[in-house]
Design a protein around this motif. Sequence first.
Motif, mmCIF file in Angstrom:
data_model
loop_
_atom_site.group_PDB
_atom_site.id
_atom_site.type_symbol
_atom_site.label_atom_id
_atom_site.label_comp_id
_atom_site.label_asym_id
_atom_site.label_seq_id
_atom_site.Cartn_x
_atom_site.Cartn_y
_atom_site.Cartn_z
ATOM 1 N N PHE A 131 -27.544 -4.888 -38.857
ATOM 2 C CA PHE A 131 -27.255 -6.393 -38.470
ATOM 3 C C PHE A 131 -27.459 -7.261 -39.809
ATOM 4 N N ASP A 132 -26.981 -6.817 -40.676
ATOM 5 C CA ASP A 132 -27.244 -7.326 -42.136
ATOM 6 C C ASP A 132 -26.502 -8.661 -42.187
ATOM 7 N N LEU A 153 -30.058 -10.864 -34.644
ATOM 8 C CA LEU A 153 -29.993 -9.590 -34.084
ATOM 9 C C LEU A 153 -30.823 -8.576 -34.693
ATOM 10 N N ARG A 154 -30.950 -8.788 -36.045
ATOM 11 C CA ARG A 154 -31.852 -7.960 -36.866
ATOM 12 C C ARG A 154 -33.456 -8.106 -36.311
ATOM 13 N N VAL A 155 -33.728 -9.194 -36.279
ATOM 14 C CA VAL A 155 -35.058 -9.440 -35.736
ATOM 15 C C VAL A 155 -35.348 -9.124 -34.337
ATOM 16 N N ALA A 156 -34.411 -9.201 -33.446
ATOM 17 C CA ALA A 156 -34.448 -8.591 -32.254
ATOM 18 C C ALA A 156 -34.504 -7.207 -32.059
ATOM 19 N N ALA A 157 -33.716 -6.365 -33.102
ATOM 20 C CA ALA A 157 -33.788 -4.965 -33.122
ATOM 21 C C ALA A 157 -35.181 -4.451 -33.789
ATOM 22 N N SER A 167 -24.183 -9.695 -27.961
ATOM 23 C CA SER A 167 -24.942 -8.931 -27.099
ATOM 24 C C SER A 167 -24.302 -7.731 -26.776
ATOM 25 N N ARG A 168 -23.110 -7.495 -26.755
ATOM 26 C CA ARG A 168 -22.512 -5.999 -26.737
ATOM 27 C C ARG A 168 -22.950 -5.159 -27.801
ATOM 28 N N LYS A 169 -22.899 -5.789 -29.206
ATOM 29 C CA LYS A 169 -23.168 -5.072 -30.217
ATOM 30 C C LYS A 169 -24.536 -4.327 -30.256
ATOM 31 N N LEU A 178 -24.963 -1.759 -27.785
ATOM 32 C CA LEU A 178 -24.524 -0.473 -28.420
ATOM 33 C C LEU A 178 -25.500 0.173 -29.467
ATOM 34 N N TRP A 179 -26.301 -0.688 -30.114
ATOM 35 C CA TRP A 179 -27.295 -0.048 -31.141
ATOM 36 C C TRP A 179 -28.222 0.305 -30.336
ATOM 37 N N VAL A 180 -28.932 -0.205 -29.155
ATOM 38 C CA VAL A 180 -29.959 0.326 -28.386
ATOM 39 C C VAL A 180 -29.690 1.655 -27.702
#
Length: 87
Positions: free
Chosen positions: A64-65, A70-74, A42-44, A47-49
């Motif tokens: 998020f490879d 996380l990739r889908v969420a992004a 969640s922290r990662k 930070l990406w956001v």
Amino acid sequence: MDLDALLLHYFDTDEPEALSEAERARGEERLRIDFGVEQEPSRKFALWVVMEGLGIAPLPAEAFDEEPALRVAAEKYLDAAWKLERD
């Protein structure tokens, strides 16, 4: 996570648009490093956001490879942001 707190942590201000080019570059480098070593999902993502908001985020597939959720969420985040911007 609190956006103002993150901006203060990385840029020593909550107004990054007021920074010199060198100050912004230093803050962005610190942010990229922390993103690269962050292990807590969640922290990662948070930070990406922040990076995305600053225009320096890697694409979700690169960022998020090894973390498909996380990739889908992004990707969903980018879709929603694009729709908001378009409308």
